[in-house]
Design a protein around this motif. Structure first.
Motif, PDB file in Angstrom:
ATOM      1  N   ALA A  61       0.997  46.141  68.860  1.00 12.30           N
ATOM      2  CA  ALA A  61       0.838  46.376  67.511  1.00 12.30           C
ATOM      3  C   ALA A  61       2.308  46.102  66.642  1.00 12.30           C
ATOM      4  O   ALA A  61       2.238  45.564  65.754  1.00 12.30           O
ATOM      5  N   PRO A  62       3.229  46.474  67.429  1.00 11.52           N
ATOM      6  CA  PRO A  62       4.596  45.925  66.605  1.00 11.52           C
ATOM      7  C   PRO A  62       4.739  44.578  66.241  1.00 11.52           C
ATOM      8  O   PRO A  62       5.480  44.071  65.293  1.00 11.52           O
ATOM      9  N   LEU A  63       4.322  43.807  67.423  1.00 13.85           N
ATOM     10  CA  LEU A  63       4.278  42.398  67.233  1.00 13.85           C
ATOM     11  C   LEU A  63       3.410  41.898  65.948  1.00 13.85           C
ATOM     12  O   LEU A  63       3.774  40.813  65.155  1.00 13.85           O
ATOM     13  N   LEU A  64       2.077  42.533  65.845  1.00 14.89           N
ATOM     14  CA  LEU A  64       1.222  42.225  64.719  1.00 14.89           C
ATOM     15  C   LEU A  64       1.865  42.656  63.419  1.00 14.89           C
ATOM     16  O   LEU A  64       1.912  41.892  62.493  1.00 14.89           O
ATOM     17  N   VAL A  65       2.555  43.798  63.390  1.00 17.36           N
ATOM     18  CA  VAL A  65       3.286  44.232  62.417  1.00 17.36           C
ATOM     19  C   VAL A  65       4.332  43.226  61.822  1.00 17.36           C
ATOM     20  O   VAL A  65       4.517  43.022  60.842  1.00 17.36           O
ATOM     21  N   LEU A  66       5.169  42.847  62.751  1.00 17.82           N
ATOM     22  CA  LEU A  66       6.312  42.141  62.664  1.00 17.82           C
ATOM     23  C   LEU A  66       5.944  40.707  62.007  1.00 17.82           C
ATOM     24  O   LEU A  66       6.532  40.240  61.000  1.00 17.82           O
ATOM     25  N   ILE A  67       4.976  40.036  62.454  1.00 16.34           N
ATOM     26  CA  ILE A  67       4.527  38.783  61.895  1.00 16.34           C
ATOM     27  C   ILE A  67       3.541  38.794  60.753  1.00 16.34           C
ATOM     28  O   ILE A  67       3.356  37.853  60.088  1.00 16.34           O
ATOM     29  N   GLY A  68       3.124  39.922  60.528  1.00 15.92           N
ATOM     30  CA  GLY A  68       2.153  40.205  59.358  1.00 15.92           C
ATOM     31  C   GLY A  68       0.756  39.887  59.553  1.00 15.92           C
ATOM     32  O   GLY A  68       0.145  39.477  58.801  1.00 15.92           O
ATOM     33  N   ALA A  69       0.346  39.566  60.945  1.00 17.68           N
ATOM     34  CA  ALA A  69      -0.935  39.183  61.168  1.00 17.68           C
ATOM     35  C   ALA A  69      -1.777  40.565  61.506  1.00 17.68           C
ATOM     36  O   ALA A  69      -1.615  41.175  62.458  1.00 17.68           O
ATOM     37  N   TYR A  70      -2.618  40.928  60.957  1.00 15.73           N
ATOM     38  CA  TYR A  70      -3.639  42.226  61.097  1.00 15.73           C
ATOM     39  C   TYR A  70      -2.677  43.538  60.978  1.00 15.73           C
ATOM     40  O   TYR A  70      -2.633  43.949  61.757  1.00 15.73           O
ATOM     41  N   ALA A  71      -1.444  43.378  60.085  1.00 19.55           N
ATOM     42  CA  ALA A  71      -0.483  44.320  60.225  1.00 19.55           C
ATOM     43  C   ALA A  71      -1.063  45.863  59.787  1.00 19.55           C
ATOM     44  O   ALA A  71      -0.540  46.758  60.379  1.00 19.55           O
ATOM     45  N   ARG A  72      -2.268  45.594  59.329  1.00 25.56           N
ATOM     46  CA  ARG A  72      -2.834  47.156  58.931  1.00 25.56           C
ATOM     47  C   ARG A  72      -3.399  47.526  60.134  1.00 25.56           C
ATOM     48  O   ARG A  72      -3.175  48.707  60.434  1.00 25.56           O
ATOM     49  N   VAL A  73      -4.073  46.885  60.838  1.00 25.74           N
ATOM     50  CA  VAL A  73      -4.303  47.236  62.520  1.00 25.74           C
ATOM     51  C   VAL A  73      -3.423  47.637  63.268  1.00 25.74           C
ATOM     52  O   VAL A  73      -3.408  48.541  63.829  1.00 25.74           O
ATOM     53  N   GLY A  74      -2.348  46.787  63.217  1.00 27.05           N
ATOM     54  CA  GLY A  74      -1.006  47.314  64.005  1.00 27.05           C
ATOM     55  C   GLY A  74      -0.385  48.630  63.428  1.00 27.05           C
ATOM     56  O   GLY A  74      -0.208  49.214  64.196  1.00 27.05           O
ATOM     57  N   GLY A  75      -0.681  48.815  62.175  1.00 22.04           N
ATOM     58  CA  GLY A  75      -0.049  50.035  61.621  1.00 22.04           C
ATOM     59  C   GLY A  75      -0.774  51.245  61.970  1.00 22.04           C
ATOM     60  O   GLY A  75      -0.262  52.263  62.649  1.00 22.04           O
ATOM     61  N   VAL A  76      -2.120  50.949  62.262  1.00 24.45           N
ATOM     62  CA  VAL A  76      -3.098  52.101  62.806  1.00 24.45           C
ATOM     63  C   VAL A  76      -2.871  52.310  64.091  1.00 24.45           C
ATOM     64  O   VAL A  76      -2.752  53.471  64.582  1.00 24.45           O
ATOM     65  N   LEU A 120      -1.781  51.387  55.020  1.00 29.19           N
ATOM     66  CA  LEU A 120      -2.163  51.843  53.690  1.00 29.19           C
ATOM     67  C   LEU A 120      -1.575  50.535  52.628  1.00 29.19           C
ATOM     68  O   LEU A 120      -2.465  49.734  52.019  1.00 29.19           O
ATOM     69  N   LEU A 121      -0.464  49.829  53.023  1.00 26.08           N
ATOM     70  CA  LEU A 121       0.032  48.708  52.001  1.00 26.08           C
ATOM     71  C   LEU A 121      -0.267  47.549  52.483  1.00 26.08           C
ATOM     72  O   LEU A 121      -0.446  46.676  51.611  1.00 26.08           O
ATOM     73  N   GLY A 122      -0.606  47.281  53.604  1.00 26.25           N
ATOM     74  CA  GLY A 122      -0.626  45.803  53.938  1.00 26.25           C
ATOM     75  C   GLY A 122       0.456  45.067  54.408  1.00 26.25           C
ATOM     76  O   GLY A 122       1.658  45.619  53.841  1.00 26.25           O
ATOM     77  N   PRO A 123       0.388  43.885  54.926  1.00 28.00           N
ATOM     78  CA  PRO A 123       1.547  43.018  54.904  1.00 28.00           C
ATOM     79  C   PRO A 123       2.441  42.390  53.711  1.00 28.00           C
ATOM     80  O   PRO A 123       3.605  42.185  53.995  1.00 28.00           O
ATOM     81  N   GLY A 124       1.660  42.578  52.840  1.00 29.21           N
ATOM     82  CA  GLY A 124       2.496  41.729  51.338  1.00 29.21           C
ATOM     83  C   GLY A 124       2.367  40.296  51.841  1.00 29.21           C
ATOM     84  O   GLY A 124       1.697  39.849  52.668  1.00 29.21           O
ATOM     85  N   SER A 125       2.933  39.548  50.629  1.00 28.65           N
ATOM     86  CA  SER A 125       2.856  38.052  50.726  1.00 28.65           C
ATOM     87  C   SER A 125       3.647  37.244  51.835  1.00 28.65           C
ATOM     88  O   SER A 125       3.550  36.175  52.342  1.00 28.65           O
ATOM     89  N   TYR A 126       4.827  38.050  52.630  1.00 29.73           N
ATOM     90  CA  TYR A 126       5.629  37.320  53.600  1.00 29.73           C
ATOM     91  C   TYR A 126       4.876  37.926  54.951  1.00 29.73           C
ATOM     92  O   TYR A 126       5.682  38.257  55.998  1.00 29.73           O
ATOM     93  N   GLY A 127       3.806  37.433  55.085  1.00 30.42           N
ATOM     94  CA  GLY A 127       3.020  37.515  56.713  1.00 30.42           C
ATOM     95  C   GLY A 127       2.107  36.712  56.672  1.00 30.42           C
ATOM     96  O   GLY A 127       1.625  35.634  55.678  1.00 30.42           O
ATOM     97  N   VAL A 128       1.776  36.622  57.796  1.00 33.00           N
ATOM     98  CA  VAL A 128       0.712  35.604  58.305  1.00 33.00           C
ATOM     99  C   VAL A 128      -0.564  35.532  57.394  1.00 33.00           C
ATOM    100  O   VAL A 128      -1.080  34.662  56.975  1.00 33.00           O
ATOM    101  N   ASN A 129      -1.195  36.744  57.331  1.00 27.23           N
ATOM    102  CA  ASN A 129      -2.261  37.244  56.445  1.00 27.23           C
ATOM    103  C   ASN A 129      -1.894  38.159  55.520  1.00 27.23           C
ATOM    104  O   ASN A 129      -1.054  39.055  55.779  1.00 27.23           O
TER     105      ASN A 129
END
Length: 131
Positions: A61-76, A120-129
């Motif tokens: 999950a932290p890797l997903l959050v770091l790269i911004g790929a499925y960051a919402r899933v990683g946050g959950v 809730l916020l998602g990754p923003g523009s500086y992420g993979v998705n």
């Protein structure tokens, strides 16, 4: 700098801080082993294999959050990991203060709140998705 750029930079800072700090806990568990976590899960009357879920919550999950790929899933996933950690290891500290007068679970609380914010916020523009 426009409002959207500032918001995206804020999301990036949040993602990087949360992802890195939680990942460090996961790396420590990879190095030190999961016997303590598995024992804690079993002591709670749950099957020991559930303890390996900490690797999902503190490595994947932290890797997903770091790269911004499925960051919402990683946050959950991080939020769920923190809720389980609080329930299994820290429930007795919910109403306690530490030596400095802060909440005894301030680290766990910040990880939980940060993870919910990323979800809730998602990754923003500086992420993979960006969704």
């Amino acid at each position: 700098m426009n409002d959207n750029t500032r918001a995206d930079l804020g999301k990036l800072v949040l993602r990087l801080a949360l992802g890195l700090l939680v990942l460090l806990h996961g790396i420590a568990k990879l190095k030190g082993g999961l016997a303590g976590i598995v024992g804690m899960v079993e002591a709670a009357g749950l099957p020991g294999f559930i303890g390996y879920g900490v690797l999902v919550g503190e490595v994947l999950a932290p890797l997903l959050v770091l790269i911004g790929a499925y960051a919402r899933v990683g946050g959950v996933l991080i939020a769920l990991n923190m809720l389980v950690a609080i329930a299994l290891a820290h429930v007795g500290q919910l109403t306690q203060l530490n030596e400095q007068g802060g909440w005894a679970l301030e680290l766990q609380g910040m990880f939980l709140a940060g993870a919910i914010a990323v979800a809730l916020l998602g990754p923003g523009s500086y992420g993979v998705n960006t969704k």
